[in-house]
Design a protein around this motif. Structure first.
Motif, mmCIF file in Angstrom:
data_model
loop_
_atom_site.group_PDB
_atom_site.id
_atom_site.type_symbol
_atom_site.label_atom_id
_atom_site.label_comp_id
_atom_site.label_asym_id
_atom_site.label_seq_id
_atom_site.Cartn_x
_atom_site.Cartn_y
_atom_site.Cartn_z
ATOM 1 N N ALA A 22 10.392 -3.037 8.704
ATOM 2 C CA ALA A 22 8.849 -2.948 8.332
ATOM 3 C C ALA A 22 8.606 -4.523 7.572
ATOM 4 O O ALA A 22 6.948 -4.462 8.429
ATOM 5 C CB ALA A 22 9.018 -1.912 7.166
ATOM 6 N N SER A 26 5.105 -5.798 9.951
ATOM 7 C CA SER A 26 3.649 -6.225 9.239
ATOM 8 C C SER A 26 3.211 -7.753 9.201
ATOM 9 O O SER A 26 2.577 -8.003 9.887
ATOM 10 C CB SER A 26 3.935 -6.173 7.718
ATOM 11 N N SER A 27 4.142 -8.483 8.899
ATOM 12 C CA SER A 27 4.230 -9.925 9.246
ATOM 13 C C SER A 27 3.229 -10.171 10.437
ATOM 14 O O SER A 27 3.466 -11.115 10.329
ATOM 15 C CB SER A 27 5.036 -10.715 8.369
ATOM 16 N N PHE A 30 2.297 -5.829 13.670
ATOM 17 C CA PHE A 30 1.885 -3.957 13.510
ATOM 18 C C PHE A 30 1.990 -4.024 11.949
ATOM 19 O O PHE A 30 2.441 -5.189 11.503
ATOM 20 C CB PHE A 30 2.674 -3.061 13.660
ATOM 21 N N GLU A 31 0.800 -2.954 11.081
ATOM 22 C CA GLU A 31 1.011 -2.923 10.562
ATOM 23 C C GLU A 31 2.441 -1.568 10.091
ATOM 24 O O GLU A 31 2.204 -0.081 10.261
ATOM 25 C CB GLU A 31 -0.180 -2.156 9.184
ATOM 26 N N ALA A 32 3.218 -1.854 9.217
ATOM 27 C CA ALA A 32 4.213 -1.285 9.298
ATOM 28 C C ALA A 32 4.295 -0.704 7.682
ATOM 29 O O ALA A 32 4.733 -1.792 7.057
ATOM 30 C CB ALA A 32 5.736 -1.601 10.019
ATOM 31 N N VAL A 33 5.032 0.469 7.785
ATOM 32 C CA VAL A 33 5.140 0.421 6.483
ATOM 33 C C VAL A 33 6.606 2.134 6.504
ATOM 34 O O VAL A 33 6.461 2.915 7.294
ATOM 35 C CB VAL A 33 4.108 1.752 5.121
ATOM 36 N N ILE A 43 3.986 3.305 11.543
ATOM 37 C CA ILE A 43 3.180 2.559 12.401
ATOM 38 C C ILE A 43 2.047 2.459 13.159
ATOM 39 O O ILE A 43 2.041 2.813 13.757
ATOM 40 C CB ILE A 43 4.706 1.354 13.443
ATOM 41 N N ASP A 44 1.431 1.417 12.583
ATOM 42 C CA ASP A 44 -0.232 2.048 12.397
ATOM 43 C C ASP A 44 -0.590 0.623 14.069
ATOM 44 O O ASP A 44 0.104 -0.718 14.026
ATOM 45 C CB ASP A 44 -1.344 0.858 11.744
#
Length: 69
Positions: A22, A26-27, A30-33, A43-44
């Motif tokens: 994640a 994210s880095s 994507f924006e993943a949490v 994931i956005d």
């Protein structure tokens, strides 16, 4: 979108844990949490990335980021 990390891990061939994957996604892409559900990534997906609307698309990105096939 919610994605099963087990499927992404199997498709990408990565050995990363869910938290590390994640953070890497994210880095770079994507924006993943990590979702509240065990083993699920939230994931956005950006509008310009229709290739990532499936487990296979996210797994390809993760494999590219980690250098796995």
């Amino acid at each position: 979108m919610k994605f099963s990390f087990d499927w992404i891990k199997e498709l990408s061939g990565t050995t990363l844990g869910i938290e590390d994957a994640a953070a890497l996604l994210s880095s770079k892409a994507f924006e993943a949490v990590v979702s509240g559900v065990p083993g699920v990534l939230d994931i956005d997906i950006l509008p310009n990335r229709p290739d990532a609307l499936s487990h296979l698309g996210v797994a390809r990105d993760l494999a590219a980021l980690t250098g796995t096939r």
